[in-house]
Design a protein around this motif. Structure first.
Motif, PDB file in Angstrom:
ATOM      1  N   ALA A   1       0.828  -1.204   0.000  1.00 18.82           N
ATOM      2  CA  ALA A   1       0.000   0.000   0.000  1.00 18.82           C
ATOM      3  C   ALA A   1       0.866   1.260   0.000  1.00 18.82           C
ATOM      4  O   ALA A   1       0.569   2.219  -0.711  1.00 18.82           O
ATOM      5  CB  ALA A   1      -0.930   0.000   1.214  1.00 18.82           C
ATOM      6  N   LEU A   2       1.927   1.255   0.770  1.00 19.53           N
ATOM      7  CA  LEU A   2       2.831   2.406   0.802  1.00 19.53           C
ATOM      8  C   LEU A   2       3.542   2.580  -0.541  1.00 19.53           C
ATOM      9  O   LEU A   2       3.696   3.696  -1.028  1.00 19.53           O
ATOM     10  CB  LEU A   2       3.860   2.248   1.925  1.00 19.53           C
ATOM     11  N   PHE A   3       3.949   1.469  -1.127  1.00 16.46           N
ATOM     12  CA  PHE A   3       4.619   1.529  -2.423  1.00 16.46           C
ATOM     13  C   PHE A   3       3.692   2.108  -3.487  1.00 16.46           C
ATOM     14  O   PHE A   3       4.067   3.026  -4.222  1.00 16.46           O
ATOM     15  CB  PHE A   3       5.097   0.132  -2.829  1.00 16.46           C
ATOM     16  N   ILE A   4       2.483   1.601  -3.552  1.00 17.56           N
ATOM     17  CA  ILE A   4       1.507   2.076  -4.541  1.00 17.56           C
ATOM     18  C   ILE A   4       1.119   3.529  -4.246  1.00 17.56           C
ATOM     19  O   ILE A   4       0.986   4.346  -5.158  1.00 17.56           O
ATOM     20  CB  ILE A   4       0.250   1.176  -4.549  1.00 17.56           C
ATOM     21  N   GLY A   5       0.957   3.864  -2.980  1.00 14.40           N
ATOM     22  CA  GLY A   5       0.556   5.215  -2.591  1.00 14.40           C
ATOM     23  C   GLY A   5       1.554   6.286  -2.998  1.00 14.40           C
ATOM     24  O   GLY A   5       1.186   7.446  -3.191  1.00 14.40           O
ATOM     25  N   GLN A   6       2.809   5.913  -3.156  1.00 14.78           N
ATOM     26  CA  GLN A   6       3.828   6.881  -3.549  1.00 14.78           C
ATOM     27  C   GLN A   6       3.730   7.267  -5.023  1.00 14.78           C
ATOM     28  O   GLN A   6       4.397   8.195  -5.472  1.00 14.78           O
ATOM     29  CB  GLN A   6       5.221   6.331  -3.249  1.00 14.78           C
ATOM     30  N   TRP A   7       2.892   6.603  -5.776  1.00 12.03           N
ATOM     31  CA  TRP A   7       2.722   6.924  -7.193  1.00 12.03           C
ATOM     32  C   TRP A   7       1.808   8.130  -7.400  1.00 12.03           C
ATOM     33  O   TRP A   7       1.777   8.696  -8.496  1.00 12.03           O
ATOM     34  CB  TRP A   7       2.129   5.743  -7.939  1.00 12.03           C
ATOM     35  N   VAL A   8       1.067   8.521  -6.373  1.00  9.00           N
ATOM     36  CA  VAL A   8       0.094   9.613  -6.513  1.00  9.00           C
ATOM     37  C   VAL A   8       0.775  10.916  -6.927  1.00  9.00           C
ATOM     38  O   VAL A   8       0.363  11.561  -7.896  1.00  9.00           O
ATOM     39  CB  VAL A   8      -0.706   9.807  -5.202  1.00  9.00           C
TER      40      VAL A   8
END
Length: 83
Positions: free
Chosen positions: A65-72
């Motif tokens: 979730a943290l990894f994906i969230g950094q794409w925002v």
């Protein structure tokens, strides 16, 4: 005083770096491709990424979730660049 001199020198060098204000070939290529996409696409992609990140977090997959969230942020910046 040294700071003021350094600042003036730096501004002078920056102004002379690209006096014709021309973009390079890479920037032109990126702009020609991103201009084909509506800016809303980047906004809604960012919202989708946030939702995906939240869902993963609720499912207990914290690191993913943290990894994906950094794409925002990059997608929002792409949208700004596109404008």
């Amino acid at each position: 005083m040294e700071t003021e001199t350094f600042e003036k020198e730096l501004k002078s060098k920056a102004g002379n770096f690209n006096p014709e204000k021309k973009e390079g070939p890479i920037a032109k290529a990126i702009e020609s491709e991103t201009a084909k996409l509506p800016s809303d696409l980047f906004l809604w992609t960012s919202v989708g990424i946030m939702a995906t990140s939240l869902t993963l977090r609720l499912l207990g997959k914290k690191n993913t979730a943290l990894f994906i969230g950094q794409w925002v942020s990059p997608f929002l910046l792409f949208g700004i660049y596109n404008k």
